[in-house]
Write a protein that holds these residues in place. Structure first.
Motif, PDB file in Angstrom:
ATOM      1  N   ASP A 123      37.401  18.882  22.149  1.00 18.30           N
ATOM      2  CA  ASP A 123      38.067  19.643  21.080  1.00 18.30           C
ATOM      3  C   ASP A 123      39.223  18.867  20.461  1.00 18.30           C
ATOM      4  O   ASP A 123      39.883  19.359  19.546  1.00 18.30           O
ATOM      5  N   THR A 152      41.379  16.059  12.343  1.00 19.14           N
ATOM      6  CA  THR A 152      40.778  17.332  12.755  1.00 19.14           C
ATOM      7  C   THR A 152      41.697  18.518  12.525  1.00 19.14           C
ATOM      8  O   THR A 152      41.235  19.652  12.459  1.00 19.14           O
ATOM      9  N   ALA A 154      43.720  19.477  14.810  1.00 19.07           N
ATOM     10  CA  ALA A 154      43.968  20.058  16.129  1.00 19.07           C
ATOM     11  C   ALA A 154      45.446  19.976  16.485  1.00 19.07           C
ATOM     12  O   ALA A 154      46.068  18.919  16.372  1.00 19.07           O
ATOM     13  N   SER A 285      36.747  20.381  16.166  1.00 17.47           N
ATOM     14  CA  SER A 285      37.934  21.039  16.751  1.00 17.47           C
ATOM     15  C   SER A 285      38.039  22.510  16.358  1.00 17.47           C
ATOM     16  O   SER A 285      39.126  23.085  16.408  1.00 17.47           O
ATOM     17  N   LYS A 287      37.259  25.112  17.900  1.00 19.26           N
ATOM     18  CA  LYS A 287      37.665  25.990  18.994  1.00 19.26           C
ATOM     19  C   LYS A 287      39.101  25.752  19.432  1.00 19.26           C
ATOM     20  O   LYS A 287      39.624  26.469  20.287  1.00 19.26           O
ATOM     21  N   ALA A 288      39.736  24.738  18.877  1.00 17.73           N
ATOM     22  CA  ALA A 288      41.123  24.425  19.226  1.00 17.73           C
ATOM     23  C   ALA A 288      42.074  25.040  18.208  1.00 17.73           C
ATOM     24  O   ALA A 288      41.677  25.347  17.070  1.00 17.73           O
ATOM     25  N   ARG A 290      44.423  24.887  15.239  1.00 17.64           N
ATOM     26  CA  ARG A 290      44.379  23.872  14.176  1.00 17.64           C
ATOM     27  C   ARG A 290      45.397  24.175  13.094  1.00 17.64           C
ATOM     28  O   ARG A 290      45.839  25.315  12.938  1.00 17.64           O
TER      29      ARG A 290
END
Length: 384
Positions: A123, A152, A154, A285, A287-288, A290
């Motif tokens: 992630d 990303t 993240a 990413s 699911k992280a 952000r």
């Protein structure tokens, strides 16, 4: 399409009107900010007002802000052996996450043999267990990592990282260039020791940045020596217009932070909802935690360079996951560190939004993508 759509805000943001006005006022001044006469005092006041604004944006004391020529210089200024917390051990080695900006990955002023990389998860979040092991294996370290990744989006667990780093008697440098002005950031709450900033990511001018020190930091070695400017931390006559523009931009960004965060997240979600209609679309990413303005996506078989050109011909400015100074698209080192192979990494396209991005811009982008997707993917499959 009569007007172009700009969706490359993480590369640089358009100059804010407030920054332009502040710079125009600075250009009218004749004085050097180091001079003691009235003209010099006017210039000094402009510099110090901006210093206060930048400090306030990250919860720091104005005296702990050192202006630099940009984010890269701020990173290199921070990354030097010998930095330490009051009463602590000086840093003798450097640990960096594998997804950092090139100026950090190259180690700043640390010799290459004293620089080690810490991996990240799929992630794009730092591997905390590897960080703990690395800190336990040697001398006091300076750990450097982004608050939020430029590709990303993240967002890293900075407060948790700071606790791990300080428990090991080491220091933490945070590259907050992509996060300040987009999400809340407070140097004291996160317990960071050094923080790098850049004006042009938030609508200030290019060529100006800052390194912000925490209250307990000591021993950061100057990069440029000469006069006593910036309290001896950075020699050279201050870029008064750039500094003034930086200050005005950060005030404008922080003033609208809460409302813009929510608005941009809504637009990003609309964008990603449309992109997911393409079979096989990957949003990195996702699911992280952000940044609210950032989407990095691909479709297997896509080549980023072709996609960026295709979008450009449709009147939309986007970027690849990573580009070198020549403009040639390279496979993203961030995605490779996250475990994606070259075929996926070389196809990443980044869309990043900003304060003037509208729903119409998002819809235009999605319309262009629908036109491009079949043609681009068919072309790549035929040439594979």
């Amino acid at each position: 399409m009569t007007e172009r759509v700009y969706l490359d805000w993480n590369a640089t943001a358009p100059l804010r009107p407030e920054a332009m006005a502040a710079m125009a006022k600075a250009w009218e001044l004749a004085g050097n900010p180091s001079s003691v006469h009235a003209e010099g005092r006017q210039a000094r006041r402009m510099v110090e007002d901006a210093r206060t604004a930048v400090a306030s944006a990250v919860g720091a004391a104005p005296g702990n802000v050192t202006f630099t020529s940009g984010g890269t210089e701020a990173n290199v200024l921070a990354l030097a052996p010998g930095a330490r917390r009051a009463g602590g051990r000086p840093a003798q080695r450097l640990l960096v996450s594998a997804i950092e900006h090139a100026s950090v990955l190259m180690g700043g002023r640390f010799p290459p043999d004293l620089v080690s990389r810490i991996g990240v998860t799929a992630d794009g979040l730092i591997d905390l267990d590897q960080l703990r092991r690395s800190l336990a294996e040697g001398a006091a370290a300076l750990v450097s990592m982004m608050a939020a990744n430029n590709e990303t989006g993240a967002v890293q667990p900075i407060a948790e990282v700071a606790e791990i780093v300080h428990s090991a008697g080491s220091l933490l440098h945070v590259d907050a260039i992509q996060s300040v002005g987009k999400i809340p950031f407070d140097i004291k709450e996160l317990d960071a020791d050094l923080v790098s900033l850049s004006a042009h990511k938030i609508g200030g001018p290019k060529g100006i940045g800052a390194l912000v020190a925490g209250e307990r930091i000591e021993g950061v070695e100057p990069l440029l020596r000469g006069g006593g400017q910036e309290r001896g931390h950075r020699a050279g006559t201050e870029n008064v217009a750039g500094i003034a523009g930086f200050g005005a931009a950060v005030v404008a960004a922080i003033r609208t932070l809460a409302t813009e965060t929510a608005r941009l997240e809504t637009l990003r979600n609309r964008l990603e909802g449309g992109l997911r209609h393409t079979a096989g679309a990957i949003i990195f990413s996702e699911k992280a935690p952000r940044l609210p303005n950032t989407t990095l996506f691909t479709v297997p078989g896509l080549r980023a360079e072709t996609a960026v050109i295709g979008f450009d011909l449709e009147g939309i400015a986007v970027s690849s996951g990573s580009a070198c100074s020549s403009g040639k698209v390279q496979p993203s080192h961030v995605l490779e560190a996250m475990g994606f192979g070259p075929k996926i990494a070389q196809g990443a396209v980044r869309l990043s939004l900003g304060w003037s991005t509208s729903q119409t811009d998002i819809d235009c982008c999605l319309e262009a993508w629908r036109k491009l997707a079949n043609a681009l993917l068919s072309e790549e499959r035929n040439t594979a």
